[in-house]
Design a protein around this motif. Structure first.
Motif, PDB file in Angstrom:
ATOM      1  N   PRO A  58       0.664  -1.126   0.018  1.00  0.00           N
ATOM      2  CA  PRO A  58       0.032   0.032   0.314  1.00  0.00           C
ATOM      3  C   PRO A  58       0.934   1.393  -0.019  1.00  0.00           C
ATOM      4  O   PRO A  58       0.253   2.549  -0.554  1.00  0.00           O
ATOM      5  CB  PRO A  58      -0.898  -0.168   1.415  1.00  0.00           C
ATOM      6  N   TYR A  59       2.108   1.147   0.463  1.00  0.00           N
ATOM      7  CA  TYR A  59       2.959   2.159   0.689  1.00  0.00           C
ATOM      8  C   TYR A  59       3.428   2.624  -1.021  1.00  0.00           C
ATOM      9  O   TYR A  59       3.675   3.798  -0.948  1.00  0.00           O
ATOM     10  CB  TYR A  59       4.041   2.136   1.525  1.00  0.00           C
ATOM     11  N   ILE A  60       3.811   1.746  -1.725  1.00  0.00           N
ATOM     12  CA  ILE A  60       4.503   1.986  -2.850  1.00  0.00           C
ATOM     13  C   ILE A  60       3.369   2.077  -4.117  1.00  0.00           C
ATOM     14  O   ILE A  60       3.972   1.830  -5.168  1.00  0.00           O
ATOM     15  CB  ILE A  60       5.629   1.013  -3.116  1.00  0.00           C
ATOM     16  N   LYS A  61       2.077   1.675  -3.773  1.00  0.00           N
ATOM     17  CA  LYS A  61       1.411   1.283  -5.064  1.00  0.00           C
ATOM     18  C   LYS A  61       1.108   2.321  -5.945  1.00  0.00           C
ATOM     19  O   LYS A  61       1.114   2.281  -7.159  1.00  0.00           O
ATOM     20  CB  LYS A  61      -0.176   0.766  -4.273  1.00  0.00           C
ATOM     21  N   ASN A  62       1.007   3.646  -5.462  1.00  0.00           N
ATOM     22  CA  ASN A  62       1.041   4.866  -6.357  1.00  0.00           C
ATOM     23  C   ASN A  62       2.006   4.884  -7.242  1.00  0.00           C
ATOM     24  O   ASN A  62       1.954   5.273  -8.471  1.00  0.00           O
ATOM     25  CB  ASN A  62       0.567   6.055  -5.744  1.00  0.00           C
ATOM     26  N   HIS A  63       3.363   4.665  -6.663  1.00  0.00           N
ATOM     27  CA  HIS A  63       4.472   4.612  -7.631  1.00  0.00           C
ATOM     28  C   HIS A  63       4.572   3.580  -8.375  1.00  0.00           C
ATOM     29  O   HIS A  63       4.882   3.880  -9.829  1.00  0.00           O
ATOM     30  CB  HIS A  63       5.737   4.460  -6.664  1.00  0.00           C
TER      31      HIS A  63
END
Length: 415
Positions: A58-63
């Motif tokens: 969830p922390y890197i999903k946007n990246h």
């Protein structure tokens, strides 16, 4: 990713800020517990965008989504380039989805009409879309910074002529770019690891409460600026940048041939012996029937929206909408038989009144969202007169009202 390793322990270098004495701050006891400075130890790395979290996805999903989109774009671009070089094809002068559809195909049928607008919808209605995006940003934010957008909205609409707006548009795009960066810096704020609170939180004879800080969109450690609201500004910047490209392309000969002229001439038949658009009144096709419905009944639809805007919520602003609807209903379709300049002037007056109401409600949001409790004790008549209500969540920990009648009316008027 390196910050997620076990060798990194934020507890070793996090700061514990000393709580201020009551005579040194204007924070209430319940607000002190919510402050980023005193709620928990402050990790200096959080200000730079690093955060210890688990699970990691969830922390890197946007990246990952951004990386996927960039890879997809490069893949499509390289594939097109390879295909043209292999078959010895030249790059088209106008980049379209349907290359064989031009202005000459617009009136041939529903399918060709749909293809034409897929190709050139923003080219024809991009300016109106940008104006609606400006109104949407104002309606979604309703704070002090939106007064700048309101001023630009008035500046654009008062130009009236498309050529004059095109000259102003590069300056507006520059403003929007700098303004977006400025708001982003406000959201970032000072590093909390410094353990310094903002001056508006210091003890002073004149105190600034949390609601006023939120309305002014000032950085704060208790009422953090909502950075997700910047998405509306970003979408506005995307549309404005695309419209700048439209202003440059519409002067090119190849674009005029493909899409037709973008003109705001109120009487385009002057100097022409024949109308280039076929007569659709006889309804020889489904496209003709659609044109009849749009051009014959859109006037009454707009008047219905104007009347609904004035009658749904009783206020002094609604009286102007009711007067406008009754005045236009008095003439009916006879108004459309007058010279174009006459009824366009009336329409411009209605649009400017609508813009004035939007700006007024934006300024009155200071009373509705910040000082509503004070007004309820002594100025109930003012609340009723202007129908004051806060449309933004987070000010009084209650459900926000969802009435945007003036903004929905602006959408219909500009169409």
């Amino acid at each position: 990713m390196l910050y997620q390793l076990n060798i990194v322990n934020p507890e070793e270098y996090s700061n514990n800020c000393t709580m201020s004495f009551p005579n040194e701050t204007n924070l209430k006891p319940e607000e002190i517990a919510l402050s980023t400075l005193y709620r928990e130890p402050v990790d200096p790395a959080n200000w730079f965008g690093f955060k210890k979290t688990s699970p990691l996805l969830p922390y890197i999903k946007n990246h990952l989504v951004l990386l996927t989109l960039l890879v997809f774009e490069v893949t499509v671009y390289r594939h097109q380039q390879h295909f043209r070089k292999r078959d010895q094809l030249s790059s088209p002068l106008v980049h379209l989805i349907f290359q064989d559809i031009t202005r000459q195909d617009l009136d041939k049928g529903l399918v060709s009409c749909a293809k034409y607008f897929i190709n050139f919808f923003f080219h024809k209605f991009g300016l109106e879309i940008c104006l609606l995006m400006i109104v949407n940003v104002i309606g979604q934010r309703m704070n002090f910074l939106m007064l700048f957008h309101s001023c630009w909205l008035v500046a654009i609409l008062t130009r009236r002529k498309r050529a004059m707006i095109a000259k102003l548009w590069p300056k507006y795009c520059l403003f929007q770019s700098l303004f977006l960066m400025y708001q982003y810096l406000l959201c970032v704020g000072m590093p909390p690891a410094l353990c310094l609170d903002y001056p508006w939180r210091w003890a002073a004879p004149i105190t600034i409460n949390s609601n006023l800080i939120k309305w002014l969109f000032l950085p704060d450690f208790v009422t953090l600026p909502n950075a997700t609201h910047l998405m509306y500004d970003f979408l506005l910047l995307v549309c404005a940048s695309q419209q700048w490209q439209v202003f440059r392309n519409e002067k090119k000969e190849e674009m005029i041939i493909a899409a037709g002229e973008n003109t705001d001439d109120s009487d385009p038949m002057v100097g022409r012996e024949q109308n280039p658009v076929p007569n659709f009144i006889n309804c020889r096709s489904y496209l003709d029937m659609l044109k009849v419905v749009v051009f014959r009944y859109i006037f009454w639809l707009v008047l219905a929206v104007v009347f609904a805007t004035g009658s749904t919520r009783i206020s002094v602003f609604g009286g102007g909408y009711l007067l406008a609807s009754f005045y236009l209903l008095l003439f009916g379709r006879k108004l459309l038989m007058k010279p174009a300049g006459n009824y366009l002037n009336l329409w411009d007056c209605l649009i400017m009144y609508n813009v004035m109401v939007i700006i007024s409600k934006n300024m009155l949001s200071l009373l509705a969202c910040v000082f509503l409790k004070q007004l309820q004790s002594n100025f109930c008549w003012l609340i009723q007169l202007f129908s004051l209500h806060c449309t933004i969540k987070g000010y009084y920990n209650g459900e926000a009202f969802s009435s945007f009648h003036s903004f929905s009316l602006f959408v219909v008027l500009r169409s």
